[in-house]
Design a protein around this motif. Structure first.
Motif: not given
Ligand code: HEM
Ligand code: SF4
Lengths: 554, 101
Positions: A47-50, A415-417, A419-420, A422-424, A472-473
Motif C-alpha cells: 500500500x503506497x501513498x495514493x 515521494x510521488x508514489x 510511502x517511505x 522523504x522527498x521526490x 531528504x526532508x
C-alpha cells in the motif's frame, strides 16, 4: 527461454487461489489488516501513498514477447495504462484496486509470471546481467544458474522468514553489469584450471548502511553452487540479527563477525549439507540449460546497416550510443531507452510495451530483457534488421540515444508514489534530463551515471552513482544531498558526500556546475567523469558546488 | 517540556480503492481534505483516531496528520500531505485528476 514445469504452474495457481480467498476474507472482515498485510506482501502487494502497488517479478530480467504483451494488457485493464520497470528487474503497477489484484495475478499466471517473493524477508527475485547469453565478454550464460536458484529458493521452507530480505545477483562476465558487489550474495562465473565455477561475494548492500560485498570464496565449483549458497543462507538465518530491523541484513552480520568468521561457519555448514545434495539439482540444471540454448542466429549480409550508418546521422548517434557488441559479430545487443528526456525513468506505456514485444518477435528471436538501469533490451538483433528496429522505436518514442549518458538516470519512485519517501526523485530526474537536452551537451560529456533515491533506503542506487542524489526532508523542506565517485561495476566504490544539500530549485544548477567542472578539468573526451573524479579528488567539484555558488550570490 | 499540540486531521487509505481519505466531523470519510474535521484538541484527536481504527472494513493505516485552517477548510502543513491530497507530480493522476472531472 525457461518454460514452467507442471509443478511450477500448479504451485502458482494454488498460491493465486489462496490469495484470492485471502482478499475475500479481508473484504468481508474475517481478516484484520494486521493479519492480511503479511499475506499481501508475500504476493507483492504494497500500500503506497495514493494507491496499492503490485510488484511483479521478471526473473533474471528475461521475458518473451507474449509476456510483455500481457504486461501491457494488465496495465490497460487494471491500471492506468503504463508500468514502471525497476532496478530489481521487476515491474510495478502503481494503481491497482484491491479487489482486482487476484485477476491481475491470474492474468500473470497465464503467461507464467507471478509476484511471489517480491517482498518480505525471503530470497527475492534473482537478478542477472541483462546482456546474459548475448555479451561478447561472457564466460557462460548465468541465467540457468539464476533459474536453479529461483526454483530452489521459491517457497523454500527454511527460508521464508529470514532475518531480512535477501537479494542474489549473477553475472557471467568480467565486466559487472549486475551490481553484484552490492547484493547479499553476488555470483560471478569464473574459470580456473579449465573448470567453471563461481566467485562468491557476500554482504554487499545499499540502504542506510551501504557496504561493498566481500569475497567469501574465490572458486566454488559450479556443481556445488546450491549447496554453498544454502550454507550461507543457513548460517545467516541463525546468526542474522532479528532484534533490530536496521541491523538485520547479512551485510551487518558480515560486518559484525568479520568475513573470516563467516567463512568458517559457512564452511562448517557446507561440510554438513553438501552430502545431502545428491545430484538432483544437477539433473535439474541440465534440463534448465537446454531451455536457455541460444537461438539459431540468422545469416545475412549487413550492408543495409552499414549504409544507413554512413548516411543517417541520427541513426549513427543511436547506434553508437545504444548498441553493444554481441558474441556473434553480425548481431548487436540493442538497449531501448526508457529515459526519453523529461519522461519518468523506467516507465513504459502499454503501447510501448506492445511495440517492444513486436520488435522482439520480428527481429529479436522473441526475447526481451529488463535492465537494472530501467531500460529494455533486445539481446539479439541481426545488424541488417537494425534500421527497421530503429524506425519502429522512433515511431514509439523509444529511440532516445542516451544509454550511459547523463540523462540515462536511475530514479526510484520517491515521494510521488512511495510511502517511505522523504522527498521526490522523479521530477529531479526529469529536470536534469531536460536541462542537459537543452544544452545539447550530453554526447560531449560522455559516460556519466546519475542515480537518485527518495530516501536512505537507496532503491535508486544513489550510493553507486558517479553522481548520486539522495532526497531528504530537512525541517519540512525537500533537500538533496550529493555524493560523487560511486561505482556499481567491477570497480565497486561508494560515493562520498560533497557537503551540505541543495533545495529542489538548487539541485539542477548544482549538477550542471559539477558537470561543467568536469568538462573544464578533464584531460580529454576519453577521460570519463568517474576517471576524472578519481584523478582529481573532491576539491574541484566541491569548489564548483559551493564556492562558485557563493561567488555568484555575492 | 512536551511539544504543544498542533491541529490534526485523521487520514488513511481506503481499503478497496487504496486512495487517500479523511475523517469528517460527522463520522463520514471524504476524499477532499478541505471537508475533513480539523482537530485542535489532543484528547479528542486520540478519540477520533481510535474511531477510525475501529473501522477496518473501510480504512487502512489511519493516522493523525498535521494540518491548519485554510480558507476553505483544513490544508496540509507538510509537503508529504500536500502530495497525498494532490497525486503524483509526473502524471496528472490521482486526486488532482478526479477532482478536475
Ligand atoms: C515503492 C515501494 C518500495 C518500498 C516500500 C521499498 C522499500 C525498501 C527498503 C525498506 C529498502 C532498504 C532495505 C534495507 O536496507 O534493509 C529498500 C532497498 C532497496 N530497494 Fe526498495 N522499495 C520500494 C521500491 C523499490 C523500487 C521501485 C526499486 C527499484 C527501482 C527498489 C529497489 C531496491 C534496491 C536496489 C534496494 C537497495 C539494495 C539493498 O537491498 O540493499 N525498491 N527498498
Ligand atoms: S529509496 Fe526510499 S523513496 Fe525511493 S523507492 Fe526506496 S523506499 Fe521509496
Amino acid at each position: 527461454m525457461y518454460s514452467y514445469s507442471d509443478f511450477d504452474a500448479a504451485f502458482v495457481a494454488e498460491r493465486n487461489r489462496q490469495f484470492r480467498a485471502q482478499v475475500e476474507r479481508r473484504l468481508d472482515g474475517s481478516l484484520t489488516e494486521d493479519e492480511f498485510k503479511p499475506l499481501r506482501l508475500m504476493n507483492g502487494l504494497y500500500l503506497q501513498l495514493h494507491a496499492y502497488m503490485l510488484r511483479v517479478a521478471i526473473p533474471y530480467g528475461t521475458i518473451s514477447a507474449r509476456q510483455m504483451r500481457q504486461l501491457a494488457h494488465i496495465a490497460e485493464t487494471w491500471d492506468k495504462g503504463y508500468g514502471h520497470f525497476t532496478t530489481r528487474q521487476n515491474i510495478q503497477y502503481n494503481w491497482p484496486r484491491l479487489k482486482d489484484v487476484p485477476e491481475m495475478l491470474d492474468a500473470l499466471a497465464e503467461v507464467q509470471m507471478h509476484a511471489i517473493q517480491t517482498s518480505g524477508n525471503t530470497i527475492r527475485n534473482v537478478t542477472a546481467d541483462h546482456f546474459a547469453g548475448a555479451a561478447a565478454d561472457e564466460v557462460e550464460d548465468p541465467r540457468p544458474y539464476a533459474e536453479l536458484i529461483r526454483q530452489w529458493s521459491t517457497d523454500h521452507p527454511e527460508f521464508q522468514f529470514l532475518p531480512r530480505k535477501f537479494k542474489v545477483a549473477v553475472s557471467g562476465s568480467e565486466h559487472d553489469r549486475a551490481v553484484i558487489a552490492f547484493h547479499d550474495i553476488g555470483l560471478r562465473i569464473v574459470q580456473k584450471d579449465g573448470q567453471t565455477g563461481f566467485e562468491v561475494v557476500v554482504g554487499g548492500g545499499l540502504g542506510r548502511t551501504p557496504m561493498i560485498g566481500k569475497v567469501i570464496n574465490s572458486f566454488v565449483p559450479k556443481e556445488d553452487l546450491l549447496a554453498y549458497i544454502e550454507a550461507i543462507v543457513s548460517v545467516y538465518n541463525l546468526l542474522g540479527r532479528r532484534d533490530n530491523k536496521y541491523k538485520a541484513r547479512i551485510k551487518i552480520t558480515v560486518h559484525e563477525h568479520g568475513i573470516d568468521d563467516i567463512r568458517e561457519r559457512v564452511e562448517a555448514r557446507y561440510a554438513q549439507i553438501r552430502p545431502t545434495f545428491e545430484g538432483a539439482d544437477q539433473q535439474m540444471l541440465g534440463a534448465i540449460k537446454s531451455q536457455f540454448a541460444l537461438p539459431k542466429f540468422k545469416q545475412a549480409a549487413t550492408d543495409a546497416y552499414d549504409s544507413r550508418y554512413e548516411n543517417d546521422v541520427l541513426f549513427r548517434s543511436w547506434a553508437d550510443t545504444n548498441l553493444t557488441a554481441h558474441r556473434d559479430a553480425d548481431h548487436s545487443i540493442v538497449t531501448i531507452s526508457l529515459k526519453k528526456h523529461g519522461a519518468t525513468p523506467g516507465d513504459a506505456s502499454a503501447d510501448q510495451m506492445r511495440a517492444m514485444a513486436e520488435l522482439a518477435e520480428l527481429y529479436g528471436y522473441d526475447e526481451l530483457r529488463i535492465s537494472h538501469e530501467q531500460n529494455v533490451i533486445l539481446p539479439h538483433v541481426h545488424k541488417s534488421d537494425l534500421p527497421a528496429v530503429y524506425d519502429a522505436l522512433r515511431e514509439a518514442e523509444l529511440a532516445t540515444a542516451n544509454i550511459g549518458l547523463v540523462s540515462d538516470i536511475i530514479a526510484c519512485p520517491g515521494m510521488d508514489y512511495c510511502a517511505l519517501a522523504t522527498a521526490r526523485s522523479i521530477p529531479i530526474a526529469q529536470e536534469i534530463a531536460n536541462r542537459f537536452d537543452e544544452l545539447k551537451m550530453e554526447h560531449d560529456i560522455g559516460h556519466l551515471k546519475i542515480k537518485i533515491s527518495g530516501c536512505i533506503n537507496a532503491c535508486g542506487h544513489h550510493h553507486v552513482g558517479h553522481i548520486g542524489i539522495l532526497g531528504l526532508d530537512r525541517g519540512g523542506v525537500e533537500t538533496y544531498q550529493i555524493t560523487l565517485g560511486g561505482d556499481g561495476t567491477e570497480g565497486a566504490a561508494l560515493g562520498t558526500r560533497t557537503g551540505p544539500g541543495f533545495s529542489a530549485e538548487e539541485i539542477v544548477p548544482a549538477i550542471e556546475r559539477l558537470v561543467e567542472a568536469y568538462m573544464d578539468h578533464r584531460e580529454g573526451p576519453d577521460e570519463t567523469f568517474l576517471a576524472a573524479y578519481r584523478r582529481l579528488g573532491m576539491e574541484p567539484f566541491k569548489a564548483a558546488l559551493y564556492e562558485d555558488a557563493r561567488a555568484e550570490a555575492a | 517540556m512536551p511539544k504543544p499540540f498542533t491541529p490534526k486531521v485523521v487520514t488513511a487509505n481506503d481499503l478497496v480503492e487504496g486512495d487517500v481519505i479523511y475523517l469528517t466531523a460527522d463520522d463520514g470519510w471524504t476524499r477532499d481534505m478541505r471537508e475533513a474535521e480539523l482537530i485542535t484538541d489532543e484528547a479528542h484527536a486520540q478519540i477520533r483516531l481510535l474511531h477510525a481504527e475501529s473501522l477496518p472494513l473501510q480504512v487502512v493505516g489511519a493516522y493523525l496528520a498535521d494540518a491548519k485552517q485554510g480558507t476553505d477548510g483544513p490544508v496540509p502543513t507538510h509537503f508529504r500531505e500536500d502530495f497525498r491530497r494532490t497525486g503524483p507530480s509526473n502524471y496528472f493522476h490521482g486526486k488532482q485528476a478526479e477532482t478536475a472531472e
